[in-house]
Design a protein around this motif. Structure first.
Motif, PDB file in Angstrom:
ATOM      1  N   ALA A  44       0.974  -1.318   0.262  1.00 22.56           N
ATOM      2  CA  ALA A  44       0.007  -0.141  -0.044  1.00 22.56           C
ATOM      3  C   ALA A  44       0.787   1.468   0.575  1.00 22.56           C
ATOM      4  N   PRO A  45       0.661   2.717  -0.706  1.00 22.72           N
ATOM      5  CA  PRO A  45       1.189   3.789  -0.964  1.00 22.72           C
ATOM      6  C   PRO A  45       1.119   3.677   0.624  1.00 22.72           C
ATOM      7  N   PRO A  47       2.046   8.274   2.160  1.00 25.45           N
ATOM      8  CA  PRO A  47       2.822   9.383   2.108  1.00 25.45           C
ATOM      9  C   PRO A  47       3.564  10.108   2.586  1.00 25.45           C
ATOM     10  N   THR A 218       5.426  -2.317 -13.810  1.00 29.63           N
ATOM     11  CA  THR A 218       4.541  -0.836 -14.104  1.00 29.63           C
ATOM     12  C   THR A 218       3.180  -1.875 -15.081  1.00 29.63           C
ATOM     13  N   ASP A 231      -0.107   6.284 -12.134  1.00 28.18           N
ATOM     14  CA  ASP A 231      -0.569   5.374 -11.060  1.00 28.18           C
ATOM     15  C   ASP A 231      -0.057   4.953 -10.340  1.00 28.18           C
ATOM     16  N   ARG A 232       0.606   3.587 -10.588  1.00 32.13           N
ATOM     17  CA  ARG A 232       0.956   2.330 -10.580  1.00 32.13           C
ATOM     18  C   ARG A 232       1.942   2.797  -9.720  1.00 32.13           C
ATOM     19  N   GLU A 234       2.850   6.057  -8.440  1.00 30.99           N
ATOM     20  CA  GLU A 234       2.680   6.577  -6.871  1.00 30.99           C
ATOM     21  C   GLU A 234       2.264   5.556  -6.519  1.00 30.99           C
ATOM     22  N   SER A 235       0.370   4.843  -6.754  1.00 36.19           N
ATOM     23  CA  SER A 235      -0.225   4.576  -6.333  1.00 36.19           C
ATOM     24  C   SER A 235       0.462   3.100  -4.973  1.00 36.19           C
ATOM     25  N   GLY A 236       1.457   3.240  -5.621  1.00 36.08           N
ATOM     26  CA  GLY A 236       1.770   1.813  -5.173  1.00 36.08           C
ATOM     27  C   GLY A 236       2.788   2.145  -4.037  1.00 36.08           C
ATOM     28  N   TRP A 262       6.464  11.058 -12.664  1.00 38.38           N
ATOM     29  CA  TRP A 262       5.875  10.033 -11.593  1.00 38.38           C
ATOM     30  C   TRP A 262       7.622  10.195 -10.234  1.00 38.38           C
ATOM     31  N   TYR A 265       7.395  12.805  -8.598  1.00 44.15           N
ATOM     32  CA  TYR A 265       6.653  12.498  -6.921  1.00 44.15           C
ATOM     33  C   TYR A 265       7.158  12.157  -6.297  1.00 44.15           C
ATOM     34  N   SER A 269       7.635  13.473  -2.809  1.00 43.16           N
ATOM     35  CA  SER A 269       6.660  13.204  -1.490  1.00 43.16           C
ATOM     36  C   SER A 269       8.398  12.457  -0.583  1.00 43.16           C
TER      37      SER A 269
END
Length: 280
Positions: A44-45, A47, A218, A231-232, A234-236, A262, A265, A269
C-alpha cells in the motif's frame, strides 16, 4: 580511481562503441515451464513529507582498466543458492529502487538516462547481452553516471524451457560483455518474464550474482497508457519497494513520458531513490 584514468577509460569505450547500431528484446511478466515463477503483490502507498535528495557523489561503480598491465581479475565469489529472488530492498528510511529491463535501446534509454540525470537519481538496469553488443556506448554512459547494471540473459528467453547448458550460456555471455563494456562483472541477475527455476538460482550463485525480482510492475510492457503507468508507481510507492519498468523490448515512449511525471512526484514525497550496495 583518478579522474584522468576514468576519462581515459571512458573515451576508449566510447570510441570502440561508436560504430555500433541498435537492437532490442521483448519482456513480459509471466510464469512458465515446469517450475512456477515467483510473484508478489505491491504494498500500500505511504505518504511522506516534501523533500529532495542531496546531489549525488561520484559513482562507486566507475570503469577500470581491463587490458594492458592490469592484474588478472579474480573469479567471482560463489554465493549461497537462494530458493526465491529478492523482491524488496532493506527499508532504511524512505528508500526505493528503480529498475529497467531489456535494454539498452538507442531510442529510449538515452531519454530515461537524461531524466535520471536531471533529478540526480541512480537506477538499476538489467541488460540483455545482444542489446549491449550493439549499444556499448550506452552501457559506458551508465557506468559513468553511477547506475548499476545486472544480467538479464543474452536473448531474453523463457529459462524454464531451456536446459542447464543453454541457461549457462545465456548468462555467461551476458556477464562477459557487461564486464567488457561496464568495467566489472554484474552482481545481480533477473530472469526474463520473472520465470525462475533451480538452474537459474544455482548458476547465478556460481557466477556471483544475487537474484533480483521486483515489488511493483508498471505494466509498461503492455503499453497501458502513460497515466496508468504513473498511477501504478505513485499508488504503490512505499519504503523498500523495487519498481519494474522497461527501456527496450517494444515501444517504450509511454515509459519515457511517465517517468518525467512520477519521478519528481516520488522525490517531492520524500523518497530516496537508491541503488544496491555491493551486497544487500
Amino acid at each position: 580511481m583518478q579522474k584522468d584514468q576514468l576519462f581515459t577509460r571512458r573515451r576508449m569505450l566510447l570510441a570502440g562503441a561508436a560504430v555500433l547500431g541498435a537492437a532490442g528484446t521483448a519482456g513480459l511478466v509471466v510464469a512458465g515451464g515446469e517450475e512456477e515463477a515467483v510473484r508478489t503483490a505491491a504494498p500500500a502507498p505511504v505518504p511522506g513529507p516534501q523533500a529532495r535528495q542531496a546531489p549525488l557523489r561520484s559513482s562507486a561503480f566507475r570503469l577500470r582498466p581491463l587490458t594492458g598491465g592490469a592484474p588478472a581479475r579474480p573469479a567471482p565469489r560463489r554465493l549461497k543458492v537462494r530458493t526465491e529472488p529478492i523482491f524488496r530492498i532493506p527499508e532504511h528510511g524512505r528508500q526505493m529502487m528503480l529498475t529497467f529491463d531489456d535494454g539498452p535501446n538507442p531510442d529510449y534509454t538515452p531519454h530515461i538516462l537524461d531524466t535520471l540525470a536531471k533529478h540526480d537519481v541512480r537506477a538499476m538496469f538489467f541488460l540483455c547481452g545482444e542489446c549491449v553488443e550493439v549499444n556499448q556506448h550506452l552501457v559506458a554512459r551508465m557506468a559513468e553516471e553511477g547506475h548499476v547494471v545486472g544480467n538479464h540473459t543474452w536473448t531474453h528467453p523463457l529459462l524454464t524451457t531451456l536446459d542447464r547448458s543453454e541457461i549457462k550460456s545465456e548468462m555467461e555471455r551476458t556477464s562477459h560483455i557487461i564486464e567488457k563494456t561496464y568495467g566489472e562483472l554484474p552482481q545481480w541477475f533477473r530472469a526474463p518474464y520473472g520465470a525462475w527455476n533451480r538452474a537459474a538460482f544455482q548458476l547465478g550463485a556460481e557466477m556471483g550474482m544475487e537474484p533480483m525480482a521486483w515489488t511493483i510492475d508498471t505494466t509498461d510492457w503492455d503499453t497501458p497508457g502513460t497515466d496508468v503507468i504513473i498511477d501504478r508507481v505513485e499508488s504503490g510507492a512505499a519504503p523498500g519497494v523495487v519498481i519494474l519498468s522497461h527501456d527496450a523490448g517494444g515501444d517504450r515512449s509511454q515509459t519515457v513520458e511517465a517517468i518525467q511525471e512520477w519521478l519528481p512526484y516520488l522525490l517531492d514525497s520524500g523518497y530516496h531513490l537508491t541503488v544496491p550496495n555491493r551486497r544487500l
